[in-house]
Write a protein that holds these residues in place. Sequence first.
Motif, PDB file in Angstrom:
ATOM      1  N   HIS A  80       1.032  -1.238  -0.037  1.00 25.83           N
ATOM      2  CA  HIS A  80       0.105  -0.033   0.037  1.00 25.83           C
ATOM      3  C   HIS A  80       0.830   1.323  -0.181  1.00 25.83           C
ATOM      4  O   HIS A  80       0.669   2.130  -0.810  1.00 25.83           O
ATOM      5  CB  HIS A  80      -0.908  -0.012   1.541  1.00 25.83           C
ATOM      6  CG  HIS A  80      -1.726   1.018   1.381  1.00 25.83           C
ATOM      7  ND1 HIS A  80      -2.922   1.287   0.666  1.00 25.83           N
ATOM      8  CD2 HIS A  80      -1.653   2.335   2.307  1.00 25.83           C
ATOM      9  CE1 HIS A  80      -3.551   2.402   1.034  1.00 25.83           C
ATOM     10  NE2 HIS A  80      -2.856   3.038   1.807  1.00 25.83           N
ATOM     11  N   LYS A 107       1.403   4.167  -2.821  1.00 25.18           N
ATOM     12  CA  LYS A 107       1.288   5.502  -2.627  1.00 25.18           C
ATOM     13  C   LYS A 107       2.509   6.557  -3.092  1.00 25.18           C
ATOM     14  O   LYS A 107       2.234   7.265  -3.812  1.00 25.18           O
ATOM     15  CB  LYS A 107       0.896   5.659  -1.400  1.00 25.18           C
ATOM     16  CG  LYS A 107      -0.458   5.368  -1.082  1.00 25.18           C
ATOM     17  CD  LYS A 107      -0.655   5.769   0.383  1.00 25.18           C
ATOM     18  CE  LYS A 107      -1.246   7.256   0.663  1.00 25.18           C
ATOM     19  NZ  LYS A 107      -1.515   7.480   1.914  1.00 25.18           N
ATOM     20  N   GLY A 156      -3.255   4.665  -2.831  1.00 27.59           N
ATOM     21  CA  GLY A 156      -2.607   3.618  -2.480  1.00 27.59           C
ATOM     22  C   GLY A 156      -3.255   2.282  -3.008  1.00 27.59           C
ATOM     23  O   GLY A 156      -2.790   1.172  -2.661  1.00 27.59           O
TER      24      GLY A 156
END
Length: 81
Positions: A51, A55, A67
Amino acid sequence: AGQVLGLSIFKFTRPLGIGSRGTDVKELQKRLLAVGLFAGDITGYFGPITHGAVKLFQKKNGLEQVGSVGPKTRELLGKLK
């Protein structure tokens, strides 16, 4: 599948986010590792490390930093060589 500079030819076809699992997540992790944004193990599980790397990828490419992997992020990932 063939190889392009060590990366498999792969087409991302579905949205990916926290909790996603599978070959496409492994490929995502490999590509993020290849561009220096992923520092975890290639597990095929989309957790907090993936994640965060997504991002960073989105920020680096001028995308909204959500994300998760949607159409715009998939398109850019598909262009990585």
